[in-house]
Design a protein around this motif. Structure first.
Motif, PDB file in Angstrom:
ATOM      1  N   LEU A   1      55.083 -21.819  -0.611  1.00  0.00           N
ATOM      2  CA  LEU A   1      56.039 -21.037  -1.395  1.00  0.00           C
ATOM      3  C   LEU A   1      56.953 -21.923  -2.225  1.00  0.00           C
ATOM      4  N   GLU A   2      57.572 -22.910  -1.584  1.00  0.00           N
ATOM      5  CA  GLU A   2      58.530 -23.755  -2.295  1.00  0.00           C
ATOM      6  C   GLU A   2      57.855 -24.607  -3.367  1.00  0.00           C
ATOM      7  N   THR A   3      56.647 -25.060  -3.106  1.00  0.00           N
ATOM      8  CA  THR A   3      55.933 -25.853  -4.108  1.00  0.00           C
ATOM      9  C   THR A   3      55.614 -25.015  -5.331  1.00  0.00           C
ATOM     10  N   VAL A   4      55.109 -23.806  -5.117  1.00  0.00           N
ATOM     11  CA  VAL A   4      54.706 -22.960  -6.243  1.00  0.00           C
ATOM     12  C   VAL A   4      55.920 -22.442  -7.019  1.00  0.00           C
ATOM     13  N   LEU A   5      56.941 -21.965  -6.314  1.00  0.00           N
ATOM     14  CA  LEU A   5      58.112 -21.428  -7.008  1.00  0.00           C
ATOM     15  C   LEU A   5      58.835 -22.507  -7.805  1.00  0.00           C
ATOM     16  N   THR A   6      58.940 -23.705  -7.221  1.00  0.00           N
ATOM     17  CA  THR A   6      59.593 -24.797  -7.958  1.00  0.00           C
ATOM     18  C   THR A   6      58.741 -25.232  -9.142  1.00  0.00           C
ATOM     19  N   PHE A   7      57.436 -25.260  -8.952  1.00  0.00           N
ATOM     20  CA  PHE A   7      56.522 -25.571 -10.052  1.00  0.00           C
ATOM     21  C   PHE A   7      56.769 -24.634 -11.224  1.00  0.00           C
ATOM     22  N   LEU A   8      56.840 -23.340 -10.938  1.00  0.00           N
ATOM     23  CA  LEU A   8      57.092 -22.358 -11.997  1.00  0.00           C
ATOM     24  C   LEU A   8      58.402 -22.641 -12.713  1.00  0.00           C
ATOM     25  N   PHE A   9      59.472 -22.800 -11.940  1.00  0.00           N
ATOM     26  CA  PHE A   9      60.784 -22.960 -12.549  1.00  0.00           C
ATOM     27  C   PHE A   9      60.876 -24.232 -13.381  1.00  0.00           C
ATOM     28  N   VAL A  10      60.436 -25.348 -12.832  1.00  0.00           N
ATOM     29  CA  VAL A  10      60.540 -26.623 -13.557  1.00  0.00           C
ATOM     30  C   VAL A  10      59.616 -26.624 -14.772  1.00  0.00           C
ATOM     31  N   LEU A  11      58.456 -26.022 -14.645  1.00  0.00           N
ATOM     32  CA  LEU A  11      57.547 -25.940 -15.794  1.00  0.00           C
ATOM     33  C   LEU A  11      58.204 -25.190 -16.945  1.00  0.00           C
ATOM     34  N   VAL A  12      58.845 -24.072 -16.649  1.00  0.00           N
ATOM     35  CA  VAL A  12      59.528 -23.310 -17.694  1.00  0.00           C
ATOM     36  C   VAL A  12      60.629 -24.154 -18.335  1.00  0.00           C
ATOM     37  N   VAL A  13      61.414 -24.846 -17.507  1.00  0.00           N
ATOM     38  CA  VAL A  13      62.490 -25.686 -18.037  1.00  0.00           C
ATOM     39  C   VAL A  13      61.926 -26.752 -18.981  1.00  0.00           C
ATOM     40  N   LEU A  14      60.898 -27.451 -18.547  1.00  0.00           N
ATOM     41  CA  LEU A  14      60.353 -28.559 -19.336  1.00  0.00           C
ATOM     42  C   LEU A  14      59.721 -28.087 -20.640  1.00  0.00           C
ATOM     43  N   VAL A  15      58.979 -27.004 -20.586  1.00  0.00           N
ATOM     44  CA  VAL A  15      58.279 -26.533 -21.784  1.00  0.00           C
ATOM     45  C   VAL A  15      59.247 -25.895 -22.775  1.00  0.00           C
ATOM     46  N   VAL A  16      60.095 -25.008 -22.283  1.00  0.00           N
ATOM     47  CA  VAL A  16      61.020 -24.301 -23.176  1.00  0.00           C
ATOM     48  C   VAL A  16      61.985 -25.265 -23.844  1.00  0.00           C
ATOM     49  N   SER A  17      62.483 -26.247 -23.087  1.00  0.00           N
ATOM     50  CA  SER A  17      63.480 -27.163 -23.646  1.00  0.00           C
ATOM     51  C   SER A  17      62.863 -28.214 -24.556  1.00  0.00           C
ATOM     52  N   SER A  18      61.543 -28.237 -24.660  1.00  0.00           N
ATOM     53  CA  SER A  18      60.881 -29.233 -25.497  1.00  0.00           C
ATOM     54  C   SER A  18      60.428 -28.676 -26.836  1.00  0.00           C
ATOM     55  N   ARG A  19      60.665 -27.411 -27.079  1.00  0.00           N
ATOM     56  CA  ARG A  19      60.180 -26.788 -28.310  1.00  0.00           C
ATOM     57  C   ARG A  19      61.325 -26.284 -29.175  1.00  0.00           C
ATOM     58  N   THR A  20      61.325 -26.679 -30.400  1.00  0.00           N
ATOM     59  CA  THR A  20      62.397 -26.341 -31.325  1.00  0.00           C
ATOM     60  C   THR A  20      62.584 -24.836 -31.467  1.00  0.00           C
ATOM     61  N   GLU A  21      61.490 -24.109 -31.517  1.00  0.00           N
ATOM     62  CA  GLU A  21      61.594 -22.671 -31.749  1.00  0.00           C
ATOM     63  C   GLU A  21      62.254 -21.920 -30.599  1.00  0.00           C
ATOM     64  N   HIS A  22      62.356 -22.567 -29.441  1.00  0.00           N
ATOM     65  CA  HIS A  22      62.979 -21.922 -28.283  1.00  0.00           C
ATOM     66  C   HIS A  22      64.441 -22.334 -28.081  1.00  0.00           C
ATOM     67  N   ALA A  23      64.945 -23.198 -28.924  1.00  0.00           N
ATOM     68  CA  ALA A  23      66.262 -23.792 -28.678  1.00  0.00           C
ATOM     69  C   ALA A  23      67.371 -22.755 -28.531  1.00  0.00           C
ATOM     70  N   ALA A  24      67.387 -21.744 -29.395  1.00  0.00           N
ATOM     71  CA  ALA A  24      68.493 -20.785 -29.388  1.00  0.00           C
ATOM     72  C   ALA A  24      68.450 -19.836 -28.203  1.00  0.00           C
ATOM     73  N   VAL A  25      67.277 -19.662 -27.611  1.00  0.00           N
ATOM     74  CA  VAL A  25      67.150 -18.691 -26.510  1.00  0.00           C
ATOM     75  C   VAL A  25      66.681 -19.345 -25.215  1.00  0.00           C
ATOM     76  N   ALA A  26      66.801 -20.668 -25.131  1.00  0.00           N
ATOM     77  CA  ALA A  26      66.262 -21.394 -23.971  1.00  0.00           C
ATOM     78  C   ALA A  26      66.841 -20.906 -22.653  1.00  0.00           C
ATOM     79  N   GLY A  27      68.106 -20.519 -22.672  1.00  0.00           N
ATOM     80  CA  GLY A  27      68.741 -20.089 -21.430  1.00  0.00           C
ATOM     81  C   GLY A  27      68.110 -18.853 -20.825  1.00  0.00           C
TER      82      GLY A  27
END
Length: 232
Positions: free
Chosen positions: A130-156
Motif C-alpha cells: 500500500l505505502e509503496t504504491v500510494l507514494t509512487f502515485l503521489f510523487v509521480l504526480v508531483v514530478l511530472v506536473v511540476s516539470s511541465r510549463t503548461e501545468h505551472a498555473a494549476v500544479a497545486g
C-alpha cells in the motif's frame, strides 16, 4: 540566504501539513470520517504548493525530495538540508498535537495521536504494498506536473488531489503515510507500536518515491522544460 529561506520554508510547510492533516484525524476521524481527513491533507497540500512552492518547491515530504534528487533537480547537500528541515517540522507538529491532546482538552479520536500502524485492518505485507504504491502515485504526480510549463498555473490542484486520493484509500487501513516525516512526528510522542512500526512508514514511502523518479524519467523523456524544484 536563499538556501536558508528554502530550508525554512520546508520546515514550516511540513509542520503545517502534519499539524493540519494529522490534526484533522485526531480531532475529527470518527465524526468526519475518511473523507474529512483526506480533504484536509489535500487542501493544505494545495495551499502549500502555491505558498512556498515558488521558493522551495514545496516538497514537505522526504519521499518527494528523494524523487527530486534522483531526477537530478536538487543537489545531495540540498536534499539533506530539506530532509532535516522536514523531519524537524514534523517533530514540532507532533509535539503540538501531543500538547493539544494532553493539556488542551482535545479528545484524540484516533487513540494513537494520528500515528500510522498496521495489524488491525491490514498486515505488514499489505502495508508495504500500500505505502509503496500510494507514494509512487503521489510523487509521480508531483514530478511530472511540476516539470511541465503548461501545468505551472494549476500544479497545486493535481498534487493536492493526488494526496487526497491516497488518503481516501489508505486512512482506514494504516492511516496513510506516503510521507516519512508525517509518520515520524506523531510516532515520537505516541511511542509503543507506532514507534516500533515506524521503519515501515519510512522505508517504503522512500521506495515509492525512488520508483516514481524512474517512472517520471520515462514519461518526461527529454521534455523537461520547467524545473520548479530549485537545485543549489
Amino acid at each position: 540566504m536563499d538556501d536558508a529561506r528554502r530550508v525554512s520554508a520546508e520546515f514550516l510547510g511540513t509542520l503545517l501539513l502534519v499539524f493540519i492533516g494529522v490534526g484533522s484525524a485526531v480531532a475529527a476521524r470518527e465524526q468526519g470520517g475518511v473523507v474529512v481527513v483526506a480533504l484536509a491533507f489535500g487542501f493544505v497540500m494545495l495551499a502549500l504548493v502555491y505558498t512556498i512552492g515558488p521558493l522551495s518547491g514545496s516538497h514537505v515530504n522526504p519521499a518527494v525530495t528523494l524523487g527530486v534528487l534522483l531526477s537530478r533537480k536538487i543537489s545531495v547537500l540540498g536534499a539533506v538540508r530539506y530532509w532535516i528541515a522536514q523531519l524537524a517540522g514534523a517533530t514540532v507538529a507532533g509535539f503540538l498535537l501531543f500538547t493539544l491532546t494532553r493539556w488542551g482538552g482535545v479528545t484524540d479520536e484516533t487513540k494513537s495521536l494520528g500515528s500510522n500502524g498496521y495489524g488491525g485492518t491490514i498486515n505488514l505485507g499489505g502495508t508495504i504494498l500500500l505505502e509503496t504504491v500510494l507514494t509512487f502515485l503521489f510523487v509521480l504526480v508531483v514530478l511530472v506536473v511540476s516539470s511541465r510549463t503548461e501545468h505551472a498555473a494549476v500544479a497545486g490542484l493535481p498534487i493536492g488531489l493526488a494526496l487526497a486520493a491516497a488518503h481516501l484509500v489508505g486512512v482506514a487501513l494504516d492511516g496513510t503515510s506516503v510521507n516519512p516525516a508525517r509518520s515520524l512526528g506523531p510516532a515520537l510522542f505516541e511511542g509503543g507500536n507506532a514507534l516500533q512500526q515506524l521503519w515501515v512508514f519510512i522505508t517504503f514511502p522512500m521506495l515509492g518515491g525512488a520508483l516514481a523518479a524512474a517512472a517520471a524519467s520515462l514519461i518526461l523523456g527529454t521534455d523537461r522544460r520547467r524545473v520548479t524544484h530549485p537545485a543549489d
